[in-house]
Structures are given as C-alpha cells and as structure tokens.
Design an enzyme around this catalytic site. Sequence first.
Site, PDB file in Angstrom:
ATOM      1  N   LYS A  40      -9.851   1.838  -2.448  1.00  0.00           N
ATOM      2  CA  LYS A  40     -10.052   1.275  -1.115  1.00  0.00           C
ATOM      3  C   LYS A  40     -11.429   1.626  -0.554  1.00  0.00           C
ATOM      4  O   LYS A  40     -11.824   2.785  -0.503  1.00  0.00           O
ATOM      5  CB  LYS A  40      -8.959   1.793  -0.184  1.00  0.00           C
ATOM      6  N   CYS A  99      -5.326  -2.978   2.786  1.00  0.00           N
ATOM      7  CA  CYS A  99      -5.055  -2.789   4.211  1.00  0.00           C
ATOM      8  C   CYS A  99      -6.287  -3.035   5.093  1.00  0.00           C
ATOM      9  O   CYS A  99      -6.670  -4.179   5.328  1.00  0.00           O
ATOM     10  CB  CYS A  99      -4.459  -1.402   4.431  1.00  0.00           C
ATOM     11  N   GLU A 147       0.846  -1.195   0.000  1.00  0.00           N
ATOM     12  CA  GLU A 147       0.000   0.000   0.000  1.00  0.00           C
ATOM     13  C   GLU A 147       0.884   1.248   0.000  1.00  0.00           C
ATOM     14  O   GLU A 147       1.921   1.290   0.665  1.00  0.00           O
ATOM     15  CB  GLU A 147      -0.875  -0.008   1.253  1.00  0.00           C
TER      16      GLU A 147
END
Length: 264
Positions: A113, A147, A43
């Site tokens: 995300k 994440c 990331e």
Amino acid sequence: MMSDLTVSVVQFDLAWQNPKANRARIRRHLDSLEDTDLIVLPEFFSTGFYENPREKYETMDGDTVAWMSSTAREMDAVVTGSVVMQVQQDGGPAYLNRMLWARPDGTLDWYDKRHLFRFGGEHHHYTAGGARKVFEHRGWLVAPFVCYDVRFPVWCRNRGDYDVALYVANWPHARQYAWDTLVRARAIENQSYVLAVNRVGRNPAGEIYRGGSAILDSTGMPLALCGESETVQTATLSRTRLDEFRSAFPAAMDRDDFTIGDCQ
C-alpha cells in the site's frame, strides 16, 4: 479473441485478529462458488484493521500465505487481498499493508500500500510501498490498490496499462458516501472495470462497516452489488464491451502526461 474474465468478490464480517477463523469463514463462502478466475478479499482480511501491527502480523512463510496459495491452486483462480505483513528491512522488522496475489500455478506476487491512512495513525506504524504494480491474469491486466489509495487519482491513473482496478478496504460506514463515490469515479475516469471490496461488521473500537462492495463496468455502472450483508458476488467482465467502449469514447487519448516522484 481474448476471453472474458469471471471475477468474485467476498464481503464478510472479520473475526478480530483471528486469522484461522477468518480463513475458515472465507472457505465456507468459497464453497458456494462455481467457476471463477479471480477471487478478491478485503483489506486485512485475516485480522481486521488496527494501528499497531506488532499485535498480530503475517509473514511470507506463514499460514495465511500458504492458505492463499493452496486455495488458488484448488480453485484454479487468483486469490488476492491484503494482510498485515512483517518483513525484514535494513536489519530490522518493518510492517507493510501488503496485498498478496496468489496464482493457481503456485507463484506469488504483491503490492504494498502506497498511501498510509494518516487519520487512523497507519503512517506511524507501517512502511509505505513505493512500487506501482500491474499483474497479468489470463490475458487481462489488473492494477491492485488498497483502501486509502482510492482517494489519490494520480496514483491510480490508468496509463493505458490496465483493464481492471482492484480496491480492497476496511472502510467504515461513517465515510460510506465517499467510498461509494470514489470507486465509481475511478472506474469512469480510467475507463476500466473496478472491483471494490469492503468488509462488514463492527470492530472492538465500535466502528461500523457496512460493505458497499461492488463490481463496476468501465462507465461506473454496477455489474454486481453486495449491499450491507455477508455475501459473495460474481460477474463476468466482457473484453469486447471494454474494447468497444474505449474505442467509441477515446477519452484516454486526451489524458495529461505526468510522472510520480519516488515511484519505481
């Protein structure tokens, strides 16, 4: 018969807000690679994680995106990882945690995300993505996640639509046990391979990152582990083993049906 897939994960110490240095560092790691089909970076691999994206960001016509595409062509492999991305939305700039998917043929896709890290203030500065994505590469179906997404199993649930899940992260050592546990849980419950890629090193705020990147099979067992140091690890994912395991232990047939609000 569908071929196997060779995958490589790159775990390294990020130079703070220095895309040029990070691209060069990744390039040196890639020089050690032989044939691979998929290269996964952490990331925010070009900058590290920070709250205010206005400090440093990428654009879709910028150097990092061009570098990913040229590297994908050169390596004849997909290159993927997330960056701080500025786009125009509703007449003004918006900032996304965008996981790019650069193909060897020069085409580009992305996943934004979904779950923004409230504890770190990400939700104050970034715009959440709304679309769940699955990409195809050499006959394999690959689902990208970023994440904090790993903490939300409903979003990550395999609906019979992917073979491999990717989790890229800047996950600090203070919560390392959670990372190690969650990525294995996602592999086990979804009966899929998992590529979990984290960074190492320390950021200017003093947070320590100790990696723990891994390539896991569909039972949660490691095919490759990165430990706490800079490294590139490669493994070959077996289509036959995946299909045989899912057939012999068909837990997916008993999964619950559900829908997700606001999901495109």
